[in-house]
Each structure stands twice: as structure tokens, then as C-alpha cells.
Write an enzyme that holds these catalytic residues in place. Structure first.
Site, PDB file in Angstrom:
ATOM      1  N   THR A   1       0.864  -1.186   0.000  1.00 10.69           N
ATOM      2  CA  THR A   1       0.000   0.000   0.000  1.00 10.69           C
ATOM      3  C   THR A   1       0.904   1.240   0.000  1.00 10.69           C
ATOM      4  O   THR A   1       2.074   1.154   0.376  1.00 10.69           O
ATOM      5  CB  THR A   1      -0.884   0.039   1.260  1.00 10.69           C
TER       6      THR A   1
ATOM      7  N   GLU B   1      -5.520  -4.239  -1.524  1.00  7.97           N
ATOM      8  CA  GLU B   1      -5.904  -5.493  -0.865  1.00  7.97           C
ATOM      9  C   GLU B   1      -6.883  -6.317  -1.698  1.00  7.97           C
ATOM     10  O   GLU B   1      -7.212  -7.447  -1.336  1.00  7.97           O
ATOM     11  CB  GLU B   1      -6.531  -5.193   0.506  1.00  7.97           C
TER      12      GLU B   1
ATOM     13  N   LYS C   1     -17.560  14.651  10.205  1.00  4.85           N
ATOM     14  CA  LYS C   1     -18.688  14.376  11.087  1.00  4.85           C
ATOM     15  C   LYS C   1     -19.130  15.680  11.729  1.00  4.85           C
ATOM     16  O   LYS C   1     -18.466  16.199  12.623  1.00  4.85           O
ATOM     17  CB  LYS C   1     -18.314  13.338  12.138  1.00  4.85           C
TER      18      LYS C   1
ATOM     19  N   TRP D   1     -22.843  12.509   9.219  1.00  7.61           N
ATOM     20  CA  TRP D   1     -21.738  12.410   8.279  1.00  7.61           C
ATOM     21  C   TRP D   1     -21.985  13.266   7.036  1.00  7.61           C
ATOM     22  O   TRP D   1     -23.058  13.204   6.424  1.00  7.61           O
ATOM     23  CB  TRP D   1     -21.556  10.952   7.830  1.00  7.61           C
TER      24      TRP D   1
END
Ligand code: AMP
Length: 535
Positions: A186, A331, A437, A442
Site C-alpha cells: 500500500t 488489498e 462528522k 456524516w
């Protein structure tokens, strides 16, 4: 009772040899090399891969061991990419664009003894050499005439000489299809990079799923431009899908400068191209300013970050180019979901559907869960943590027993936050760490960015959360204006008010000349937070 079917392991060498045998005249085009464009047919590619694999084994490389590469996209890197796993070894494709300490960390973790180095990365390799604990043999991906006169690397081998010592008629070995094939790390914007160790089986199944997934499918009439690097997500699986389908592969090389990509698209007759949205935004900018067209280009796959709807609409309306929007992560080997337009969808609704990350490709499944891990409804409204499982998702990180990635049922945490509608289409609303938030609710930074990018004076937009005494967090919008345009904050806020809820409107809008990007084309929000979101 078991079926009476033949059983053979799913190995990547089979895809390469299929390309050589049935699409042998098709080409890999390597542009961006110092000495000009090189063209190699699939027949010769497979032969060179066999030579390389047999030479490596003769030199003492052992099945199961990890070899490294530090290279951009061209046919020599592609050969290494096929030959190393084909012979039962593992190729760790190091990313030359990340910090040198991260490259060294990853290569020390994988314990690569051999490192293939692009001549263009020679200086970087020389700098890294003292910190690489395991590398013993350096191979420059070069012709004898391109070998450097001097280098601090100890006795580097010339790739073409090594390859010439191998056997063209060597036969690929057979082994367990779960054997590791490539290793990709990554980008590690937070903490050390984590390794995803792919397998032959996972990569073959992923490639088959991609090549057959609805409108995304391509074939021998297609010419694919692949700016997506081999060192990230297996080059979006194109090293496998092209030999498998017979599609031509065009590698642009290191520089992804939009004017050069545009020229390649037209000159090489590219029909299908894969790249992150920033590439398409810059190409559209050139076309707008200088005129011209996209030649034979008919479809693009865009992913890595959410593409603005306005970009997809412009590509389709003005250039007849359909966008396929895909989602995936290191992934998940390469892409795992894609935008699917159900038959009968009115044309006016298509772009909005394409803006969703879409449905999983067969062989993978997604769900969203709440903070306690309970599954949430597929109603297009509930927002939750996205989890995925399937044949080409990794189970654990490479040599990181301290991190748990999947639960007992095989669901892997993606770190993304999403909705899923009743048709199964997934829509990413944020990276969990990028969420805003505000007052307990959200706000989707992606939706806000997308709305802002629809303004005619905006080239690129990014939203980050900044601390707020009353609402805990509020969105801050950063805007890169188009050249020669000077939108005001008030104009932008009025424009956004027609697109998003009033309480989503950013209190502050900052105009910048450019945004920092990661090695894989994402806006580097950690850097933006560091600069603009300090309490
Ligand atoms: P990487 O592992 O560097 O490929 O990054 C994977 C992450 O990129 C995902 O978890 C998403 O946050 C983001 N990403 C990839 N594709 C998309 C997309 N189509 N839309 C929004 N975010 C995306």
C-alpha cells in the site's frame, strides 16, 4: 460425488502462453523509453519470459523466494512480471514514487536478494543500496549499449545478457495454484506500507472476472493504454487480460504528462484506456483549450478515486467516450466492483449511475455494517463500513501478524464508507478517515468534491474536515481553478447550494494552485489536514 472434470491448477503462465499461441502477432508497445518506442509481439514476449525464467533458476534463484523490481511500465518489466511468478518465485514490485525509506522498509521485509532496476531508477537504487539488507544481485533492465559507464551498484548484471543465457524452449513448471505470485505494498500515507501478497489462483480469477465483466470486456480488436503502473494492483490486471483476450497493450512509460498521453491515444489508435480521474481531467483541459479529439478511444476505465460526474458527462457528450467506473484497492488485487447500467435505464440517469462504484464482479461480495459490525440494509440510504470478500481479496497482510484484516467469516475491512442500493450498486461516500462528522451527522467529502468539480471554473476540488467548537467538524473546501478563471467563494457556495444540503455547505473555501497527490493519483489528504486542519 465429485464431477468428472479435468483438474489443472490456475497458473499465470497459462495466460501468457495462450497469448503467444493464439494472439502471437499482437503487440506490446513500450513508449517513453529514452531510445524510442519498442514493439514486441506476444509470441516473442512469451519466449523471452521463458528465457528469463530459466536463466534465473540457472543463476540460483529458488522457487518460493521473493525477487524485487523497481521499474516503470515497459516490456522488460512486463517480462519480469511474468517470468518470476511463472517459475514459482514471487515478484515484489516496489513503487519508485514513494519515499525511499518506505521502499527500503518494504524490500527489507520481503527479503529480496535480487532487484531488477529500471535504468531510469538507477540513481534511486544507488541511494537505496546501503539500506537494503538482503539485495545481493542487481540487474539493470537495459540493453548492453545502455549500461551505465559508472555506477555505485556492485557489479550490476545487464538484463539482456542474462536473458540471452536462458532457454527459449523451457517449459513452465506446474505447482499449487495458491502459490504466491506478486507482492504489492500500500502507499502507506499513514504508518509503514502494508504488503498484499497475491496468488496465482486469485490473480487468474480476477483477470477472468475483469475481462468478462459486462461493458468492461475487451478483445483482440482493442488497443489498451495502461498508464496504471505494474507496481500498483498488478497494473489493473492488464498483463494477464491482454494475452488472454488478444488486446494490444500500450505502456506510456514513466511520464504521464497529459499532452503526451493524448498524442499516444491518437497515434497508437487506442480504443480503451485505464487511468485515474486526474489524467482524464487534464486531457479534457487540453482538448478544451487546443481542440482536437480522442481518436478511436471509445471506453475508459477510471478508478482509484471517485470521478466527477461532470468529467464523465463531458467525455461522453463531446467525445463519445463511455466511462466505466471501477473501485478496488491494493488489498483486492485490482478492481472489485464496476458501474453497471441496468438495461432500460433512461439515458438521462446513466451518468448518475456511473458515478456509483457499482456492483461486485462475480467472485466477490460486498456489504456494509454499522460500528458494531451488524449488517445494514441495502436501501441506498444507510451508510456503513464497507466490507468485501472473494477470490482475489487478501486475507492477511504480509509478515504483519499484529494487524487483523478479515473476520472469521472472511469479511475484509476496506476502510471505506458506503451505501448499497436495492439493485446492489455500492456508492463510496468516504474513506473512513476522511469523513466529516458535523453535529453527529456524516458529510460525504466525495459528494461535496464531486458537486464542486461540476462548476465550470473548477479544475479540481478536495474536502477535508476541520475541527469546529460547536459542530466538532466542518468541511473545508480547497479549489484549484481552471487556468484563467477566478471563481469566488460566494459563487461556488451558491452553486453548491443547488446540489447539496444546506448544512453541508463549507464555511470556508480556499483557492490553491495545485493539490498534492499520492503516487497513485489520489489527493494526499494527510498533507492537506497537516496544513489546513490543525486545531
Ligand atoms: P489503494 O490501495 O492505494 O489502491 O487505495 C484504495 C482506496 O482508494 C480505496 O479504499 C478507496 O478509498 C479509494 N478508491 C479506489 N477506487 C475508488 C473509486 N472508484 N471511488 C472512490 N474511491 C476509490
Amino acid at each position: 460425488m465429485l464431477g468428472l472434470m479435468q483438474d489443472a491448477p490456475l497458473l499465470l503462465s497459462g495466460m501468457l502462453e495462450h497469448g503467444a499461441r493464439y494472439h502471437g502477432d499482437q503487440l506490446v508497445v513500450s513508449a517513453g523509453l529514452d531510445h524510442g518506442i519498442e514493439r514486441l509481439d506476444f509470441r516473442t514476449l512469451a519466449q523471452r519470459c521463458r528465457q528469463l525464467a530459466s536463466a534465473l533458476l540457472a543463476e540460483g534463484c529458488r522457487p518460493g523466494e521473493v525477487l524485487g523490481s523497481l521499474s516503470w511500465n515497459h516490456h522488460r518489466h512486463l517480462e519480469v512480471f511474468h517470468a518470476v511468478p511463472g517459475a514459482g518465485m514471487v515478484l515484489h514490485t516496489a513503487n519508485p514514487r514513494v519515499f525511499p525509506e518506505q521502499i527500503a522498509y518494504a524490500l527489507n521485509l520481503s527479503r529480496a536478494r535480487w532487484l531488477f532496476v529500471d535504468p531510469d531508477c538507477l540513481e534511486l537504487a544507488e541511494r537505496l543500496a546501503p539500506d537494503l539488507e538482503h539485495v545481493e544481485t542487481w540487474i539493470l533492465l537495459a540493453r548492453p549499449e545502455d549500461m551505465p559507464a559508472t555506477t555505485t551498484l556492485p557489479d550490476p548484471l545487464c538484463y539482456e545478457d542474462l536473458l540471452a543465457s536462458g532457454k527459449a524452449d523451457w517449459a513452465w513448471p506446474s505447482f499449487d495454484e495458491r502459490t504466491a505470485s506478486t507482492l504489492c505494498f500500500t502507499s502507506g500515507t499513514t504508518g509503514p506500507p502494508k504488503g498484499a501478497l497475491y496468488s496465482h489462483r486469485g490473480s487468474v480469477l480476477q483477470a477472468m472476472a475483469v475481462a468478462g465483466a459486462g461493458v468492461q470486456a475487451y478483445g483482440a480488436d482493442d488497443v489498451l493504454l495502461v498508464p496504471a503502473p505494474l507496481f500498483h494492483c498488478n497494473g489493473w490486471s492488464t498483463p494477464y487480460t491482454c494475452p488472454m483476450t488478444g488486446a494490444r497493450l500500450v505502456f506510456p512509460g514513466r511520464e504521464l504528462e497529459p499532452a503526451r498521453l493524448l498524442r499516444l491515444i491518437v497515434e497508437e489508435g487506442v480504443t480503451f484506456a485505464m487511468a485515474v480521474p486526474t489524467v482524464w481531467l487534464s486531457i479534457l483541459e487540453i482538448l478544451r483549450e487546443e481542440g482536437g479529439d480522442l481518436g478511436r478511444l471509445g471506453r475508459i476505465v477510471t478508478g482509484g478515486t471517485a470521478p466527477p460526474e461532470a468529467m464523465m458527462a463531458e467525455l461522453e457528450r463531446d467525445y463519445g467516450v463511455r466511462s466505466i467506473h471501477a473501485w478496488g484497492m491494493t488489498e483486492t488485487t485490482a478492481m472489485a466492483t464496476y458501474s453497471h447500467i441496468p438495461p432500460g435505464t433512461p439515458p438521462a440517469d446513466r451518468i448518475a449511475i456511473r458515478a456509483r462504484q457499482g456492483i461486485p464482479m462475480q467472485g466477490s461480495e460486498v456489504r456494509i455494517v454499522d460500528d458494531e459490525g451488524h449488517p445494514l440494509p441495502r436501501d441506498g440510504a444507510a451508510i456503513g463500513h464497507l466490507q468485501i470478500k472473494g477470490h482475489w481479496m487478501v486475507r492477511d497482510y504480509f509478515r504483519r501478524d499484529d494487524v487483523r484484516l478479515t473476520d472469521d467469516e472472511g469479511w475484509m475491512e476496506t476502510g471505506d464508507v458506503a451505501t448499497i442500493d436495492s439493485a446492489g450498486a455500492m456508492r463510496i461516500t468516504d474513506r473512513s478517515k476522511d469523513l466529516v462528522k458535523s453535529g453527529g451527522e456524516w458529510i460525504s467529502s466525495i459528494d461535496l468534491e464531486n458537486a464542486a468539480a461540476g462548476h465550470p471554473d473548477v479544475l479540481e476540488a478536495a474536502v477535508i474536515a476541520v475541527p469546529h467548537p460547536k459542530w466538532q467538524e466542518r468541511p473545508l473546501l480547497l479549489i484549484v481553478p481552471r487556468p484563467d478563471r477566478a471563481p469566488t467563494a460566494e459563487e461556488l457556495r451558491d452553486f453548491l447550494a443547488t446540489k447539496v444540503a444546506k448544512w453541508w455547505l463549507p464555511d470556508e473555501i480556499v483557492f490553491v494552485d495545485e493539490l498534492p497527490h499520492t503516487a497513485t493519483g489520489k489527493v494526499l489528504k494527510t498533507a492537506l489536514r497537516e496544513r489546513y486542519a490543525k486545531p
